[in-house]
Scaffold this motif. Structure first.
Motif, mmCIF file in Angstrom:
data_model
loop_
_atom_site.group_PDB
_atom_site.id
_atom_site.type_symbol
_atom_site.label_atom_id
_atom_site.label_comp_id
_atom_site.label_asym_id
_atom_site.label_seq_id
_atom_site.Cartn_x
_atom_site.Cartn_y
_atom_site.Cartn_z
ATOM 1 N N PRO A 6 0.896 -1.396 -0.192
ATOM 2 C CA PRO A 6 -0.106 -0.090 0.212
ATOM 3 C C PRO A 6 1.220 1.225 -0.036
ATOM 4 C CG PRO A 6 -0.771 -1.482 1.452
ATOM 5 C CD PRO A 6 0.360 -2.052 0.968
ATOM 6 N N LEU A 9 1.552 3.519 -3.119
ATOM 7 C CA LEU A 9 0.402 4.776 -3.632
ATOM 8 C C LEU A 9 1.065 5.769 -3.460
ATOM 9 C CD1 LEU A 9 -2.669 2.086 -4.012
ATOM 10 C CD2 LEU A 9 -1.183 2.663 -5.431
ATOM 11 N N SER A 10 0.211 7.095 -3.699
ATOM 12 C CA SER A 10 0.479 8.111 -3.060
ATOM 13 C C SER A 10 -0.461 8.203 -2.181
ATOM 14 C CB SER A 10 0.469 9.332 -4.145
ATOM 15 O OG SER A 10 -0.318 9.527 -4.410
ATOM 16 N N GLU A 12 -3.045 11.066 -2.822
ATOM 17 C CA GLU A 12 -3.738 11.028 -2.998
ATOM 18 C C GLU A 12 -4.615 9.846 -3.378
ATOM 19 O OE1 GLU A 12 -3.830 13.766 -6.560
ATOM 20 O OE2 GLU A 12 -5.917 13.808 -6.552
ATOM 21 N N GLU A 13 -3.829 9.100 -4.007
ATOM 22 C CA GLU A 13 -4.192 7.434 -4.161
ATOM 23 C C GLU A 13 -4.742 6.493 -3.655
ATOM 24 O OE1 GLU A 13 -0.540 6.181 -6.748
ATOM 25 O OE2 GLU A 13 -0.691 7.422 -8.497
ATOM 26 N N ALA A 15 -6.350 7.598 -0.900
ATOM 27 C CA ALA A 15 -7.227 8.545 -0.412
ATOM 28 C C ALA A 15 -8.793 7.500 -1.061
ATOM 29 C CB ALA A 15 -7.539 9.536 -0.166
ATOM 30 N N LEU A 16 -8.434 7.648 -2.798
ATOM 31 C CA LEU A 16 -9.361 7.156 -3.207
ATOM 32 C C LEU A 16 -9.599 5.863 -3.273
ATOM 33 C CD1 LEU A 16 -11.304 8.014 -5.994
ATOM 34 C CD2 LEU A 16 -9.133 8.044 -7.270
ATOM 35 N N ALA A 17 -7.934 5.546 -3.356
ATOM 36 C CA ALA A 17 -8.168 3.470 -3.482
ATOM 37 C C ALA A 17 -9.157 3.079 -2.467
ATOM 38 C CB ALA A 17 -7.373 2.742 -3.258
ATOM 39 N N ARG A 19 -11.918 4.253 -1.100
ATOM 40 C CA ARG A 19 -12.810 5.420 -1.085
ATOM 41 C C ARG A 19 -13.791 3.999 -2.330
ATOM 42 N NH1 ARG A 19 -14.417 10.977 -3.173
ATOM 43 N NH2 ARG A 19 -16.619 11.314 -3.499
ATOM 44 N N LEU A 20 -12.460 3.740 -3.066
ATOM 45 C CA LEU A 20 -13.533 2.506 -4.063
ATOM 46 C C LEU A 20 -13.560 1.217 -3.303
ATOM 47 C CD1 LEU A 20 -10.470 3.503 -7.522
ATOM 48 C CD2 LEU A 20 -12.946 3.773 -7.212
ATOM 49 N N ARG A 22 -14.170 0.725 -0.704
ATOM 50 C CA ARG A 22 -14.926 1.185 0.586
ATOM 51 C C ARG A 22 -16.517 0.925 -0.176
ATOM 52 N NH1 ARG A 22 -13.751 4.526 2.860
ATOM 53 N NH2 ARG A 22 -14.934 6.581 2.198
ATOM 54 N N LEU A 23 -16.570 1.636 -1.111
ATOM 55 C CA LEU A 23 -18.043 2.032 -1.619
ATOM 56 C C LEU A 23 -18.802 0.699 -3.297
ATOM 57 C CD1 LEU A 23 -17.970 5.929 -2.324
ATOM 58 C CD2 LEU A 23 -18.970 4.552 -0.507
ATOM 59 N N ARG B 45 -15.628 -4.328 -12.220
ATOM 60 C CA ARG B 45 -15.595 -3.015 -12.706
ATOM 61 C C ARG B 45 -15.701 -2.843 -13.987
ATOM 62 N NH1 ARG B 45 -16.185 0.304 -8.367
ATOM 63 N NH2 ARG B 45 -14.603 -0.651 -7.070
ATOM 64 N N ARG B 129 -21.531 5.700 -4.439
ATOM 65 C CA ARG B 129 -21.111 4.011 -5.509
ATOM 66 C C ARG B 129 -21.853 5.211 -6.806
ATOM 67 N NH1 ARG B 129 -24.408 0.211 -3.882
ATOM 68 N NH2 ARG B 129 -22.928 0.418 -2.058
ATOM 69 N N LEU B 132 -18.978 7.666 -7.867
ATOM 70 C CA LEU B 132 -17.806 6.937 -7.975
ATOM 71 C C LEU B 132 -17.643 6.921 -9.809
ATOM 72 C CD1 LEU B 132 -14.801 6.748 -7.881
ATOM 73 C CD2 LEU B 132 -16.029 5.106 -5.913
ATOM 74 N N ARG B 150 -4.331 0.542 -10.579
ATOM 75 C CA ARG B 150 -3.740 1.138 -10.030
ATOM 76 C C ARG B 150 -4.477 1.667 -8.367
ATOM 77 N NH1 ARG B 150 1.233 2.089 -7.943
ATOM 78 N NH2 ARG B 150 1.428 4.317 -6.776
ATOM 79 N N LEU B 151 -4.570 1.736 -8.152
ATOM 80 C CA LEU B 151 -6.243 2.588 -7.359
ATOM 81 C C LEU B 151 -6.100 0.424 -6.002
ATOM 82 C CD1 LEU B 151 -7.697 4.684 -7.759
ATOM 83 C CD2 LEU B 151 -5.688 5.237 -7.035
ATOM 84 N N GLU B 154 -3.387 -1.918 -6.385
ATOM 85 C CA GLU B 154 -2.142 -1.144 -6.585
ATOM 86 C C GLU B 154 -0.740 -2.237 -7.340
ATOM 87 O OE1 GLU B 154 -1.848 -2.098 -2.189
ATOM 88 O OE2 GLU B 154 -3.617 -1.215 -2.035
ATOM 89 N N MET B 179 -6.890 10.298 -13.191
ATOM 90 C CA MET B 179 -7.108 11.171 -11.285
ATOM 91 C C MET B 179 -7.182 12.344 -11.766
ATOM 92 S SD MET B 179 -5.486 8.531 -9.064
ATOM 93 C CE MET B 179 -6.204 9.815 -7.681
ATOM 94 N N ASP B 189 -14.469 13.745 0.375
ATOM 95 C CA ASP B 189 -15.334 11.844 0.171
ATOM 96 C C ASP B 189 -15.729 12.621 2.107
ATOM 97 O OD1 ASP B 189 -14.278 8.860 0.845
ATOM 98 O OD2 ASP B 189 -16.129 9.495 2.044
#
Lengths: 294, 193
Positions: A6, A9-10, A12-13, A15-17, A19-20, A22-23, B45, B129, B132, B150-151, B154, B179, B189
């Protein structure tokens, strides 16, 4: 890579990860799906692992084999069709005999014999004997191989000479011996088409004899064997010696002249002597013949 | 069967794969357990259809199983796995000739499923959701794929480049664009604050 890090990731990345994550979607493979995948893995493990096919290039070997076969077949075909080497060309018998030492030297002694012998006999002998140098002179001086094409074998010549016995009896007065060219024309195997002047004919005969002598020198031994004449053979009186310039030839000629004088054929002796002088102007005549030559 | 000479919990993905090449089923099970969820979510996704995701998911693992004889540790297992998934998705889009539009009420239907959570939380999560999802739908496919790898997975830029078949700088550029667009479309958020 084992487990995702983990920290890669930056912020910002991350945080968005989060979010993804979680959602959602929060889907996961169903247990049935897991079972199917694992069952396939077990089945593959039971069967031997199929090695990847190595496509070996076989075409180079096939092409090489085909090329070898084509080469072998082609060589065999060429050997089969290759014509036999032509046989060694046969030299004309006459050509081989022409190089014989006995052939050329018939000119002068033949003339001497013609002077001493009868007309028919002389004509035959001289013609046969002189055809070699005359033919050589006519065709190409110095090329004896061409001249003697029509030269009869020496055996034939000898036979022709011996066939007509030459008695030494006193023949009736007869005209002076014909020039060599006339004699040559009457001979069957003469190659010369037109008789040259007497002097020219004599010179040509000399040249031919000299050329034949040269040829004989160059092919000594081999020509002799092929022609049948041996160097050690004892030439008869009717057979001239090797060369016209040989003292034996002149002596024989003079002897013939003496014979004519003894026989009472003064005219013939004078004519022959005159011819002798013309041929050998520097040769000292015997005293008994000097008066005849005047 | 010979006992496994490796520790599935400590071995790397490449070690497990080599063991699987030698016929160790336990090694494959360990690999599968590590990457099943990531792969499935990635496919889901992209496809936004569970049935299609299941189909592609199984196909990807079938290819992993079939390719074990010729597998060579030239790249990481994860890169190899997602490259196969990427190719499988490309085959799917090529066969379909278009990307299926997002179901208009798909999220709403999902939201109607009884949830033990509070209604307020459910609506908020549904809305978030949806936002997003809409933001991801607005991305070009190549940028969307890069941002998801990436997200969610990873993966590094190099690995993403190996999967998608582009260079590192191209991956970096696509990720930056993606991004920026997500940042512009997604509100802050509030749950993360």
């Amino acid at each position: 890579m084992t487990l995702p890090d983990p920290s890669s990731l930056s912020p910002e990345e991350q945080a968005l990860a989060q979010r993804l994550a979680r959602l959602g979607p929060h889907g996961e493979p169903s247990p049935a799906l897991d079972a199917r995948v694992l069952a396939a893995a077990h089945a593959a493990a039971q069967a031997p692992a199929a090695r990847p096919m190595v496509h070996r290039r076989r075409w180079p070997a096939v092409v090489g084999l085909a090329a070898s076969l084509v080469l072998v077949v082609g060589l065999a075909w060429r050997l089969r069709l290759q014509p036999e080497p032509p046989p060694a060309p046969r030299q004309p018998v006459a050509a081989m005999r022409a190089t014989a030492p006995a052939e050329p030297p018939v000119a002068e002694p033949a003339m001497a014999a013609a002077a001493a012998a009868g007309p028919e006999q002389t004509r035959r002998e001289v013609g046969i004997a002189a055809q070699a140098p005359a033919a050589a002179a006519k065709s190409a001086p110095g090329s004896p191989t061409r001249a003697p094409a029509a030269v009869p074998p020496p055996d034939a010549r000898a036979k022709a000479t011996l066939a007509t016995p030459k008695p030494m009896a006193l023949p009736p007065p007869e005209p002076p011996p014909p020039p060599p060219e006339v004699i040559l024309d009457s001979v069957q195997h003469v190659a010369a088409p037109a008789p040259p002047p007497p002097a020219a004919a004599a010179r040509e005969a000399d040249a031919g004899v000299a050329a034949a002598a040269d040829a004989d020198t160059s092919e000594a031994g081999q020509a002799n064997d092929s022609a049948g004449m041996r160097e050690g053979d004892e030439p008869s009186d009717e057979v001239p010696p090797a060369t016209a310039e040989s003292p034996t030839v002149r002596d024989a000629w003079l002897q013939r002249i003496h014979g004519l004088v003894d026989a009472g054929n003064i005219a013939g002796a004078r004519a022959s002597l005159r011819e002798f002088v013309r041929r050998y102007p520097d040769y000292p005549l015997p005293e008994d013949l000097r008066a005849l030559a005047r | 069967m010979e006992p496994a000479t490796f520790d599935p919990t400590q071995a790397s993905d490449e070690t497990l794969m080599l063991a699987w090449v030698d016929g160790e089923v336990a090694a494959f099970e360990a690999l599968y357990g590590r990457h099943r969820q990531r792969l499935y979510r990635f496919l889901l996704r992209q496809l936004r259809d569970p049935s299609l995701a299941d189909e592609c998911f199984q196909d990807v693992w079938q290819r992993i199983i079939a390719a074990r004889a010729g597998w060579k540790p030239e790249a990481s297992f994860a890169t190899w796995l997602f490259r196969i998934a990427h190719n499988r998705l490309a085959d799917h889009w090529r066969a379909r000739q278009h990307r299926p539009p997002a179901p208009a009420d798909g999220d709403e239907r999902t939201a109607r499923i009884p949830d033990p959570d509070t209604p307020e939380r459910t609506l908020s999560e549904f809305e978030q959701r949806r936002q997003l999802q809409l933001a991801l739908d607005a991305l070009p496919p190549d940028q969307r794929e890069v941002v998801l790898l990436r997200l969610e997975q990873e993966l590094t830029l190099e690995e993403i480049g190996a999967i998608t078949g582009v260079g590192r700088e191209t991956v970096k550029s696509r990720l930056r664009y993606a991004m920026d667009k997500l940042r512009a479309r997604l509100p802050a958020d509030s749950a993360c604050d």
